[in-house]
Scaffold this motif. Sequence first.
Motif: not given
Length: 323
Positions: A125-146
């Motif tokens: 939800a944060m990433a969607r908002l930040l992308e829509r509003t043109g903010a500077e951000w990066v997301l790292h998402y950690c999981t076991r596998d695809a």
Amino acid sequence: MTTKTLRLRVARITPVAEGIRSYELVSRDGRALPDFEAGAHLDVQVPTLNGMRQYSLCNDPGETHRYVIAVQRDANGRGGSRAMHDHVHVGDTLTVSEPINDFPLLYARSYVLIAGGIGITPLLAMARLLERTGAEWVLHYCTRDAGRTAFRELLSSPSFAGRVHLHHDGGDPAKGLDVRTLLSTRGPGTRLYCCGPAGLMRAVREAALLNRWPWEKVHFEAFTAAGTAATHATPEEDFEVALRSTGQVLRVPAGKSVLNVLRTHGVKVESDCEAGSCGTCVTRVCEGTPEHRDTFFQAEPAGDARMLVCVSRARSKRLVLDL
């Protein structure tokens, strides 16, 4: 916490990863839903259970026609996720709270978001908002596998290109994201948000401390008592709780909650979320000084006369509880 509830229809259920489903909830009469902010969650009355479960909203906060949550089936959990997967169907009506936000997205010049497993939900939800509003951000998402990466197609879409980085460790955290290196530099005015398993949040906390991130710029969302413990900068220590009614004294070791110790010794305390947000297990403290680790008392200071035994601990060597 708000007590106002909504009755919402399940409009769509979608598999979004192995063992994870998203649930789209809409009003039954087509009206707009109450606004929500990135980081907010719903308290959901789960069918077959006498209690609420908390699920983060993962859709864009700009949407007013729906709420979207995601639930990971946990065979070893307390039954909420299994009930959602097994007993909730499209067309059903669920009772939920209005959105509650204990994990707000505060203003910053830039953002680093770190998610693990189902912890992607509030950060999406944060990433969607930040992308829509043109903010500077990066997301790292950690999981076991695809296959266990929730919303992988969306996160790999062109709109998130260059912002989202997926990390798969194959079950060995040593082969996953190197958080120490990632957090070794910090841009001016950057905030860090993290949500995921206790191990990941502990590693992020330690890396942030090692690299001298200002603690007021580091934010965690914990879904369990173990996660809450992992996000605190000070290590846990043993302490004692005494029961006023019987005088019985119980030791609470590091890594175990007061609630779990009480249960082990046959002491029944009503509880629900067990993550410090609902307030069900609030217990009066007769003597001693509690260390509050909950989010329930954020708006109203708890003082030393009560505590949530699911996550909070002690600053004194002993607490006497009104039990």
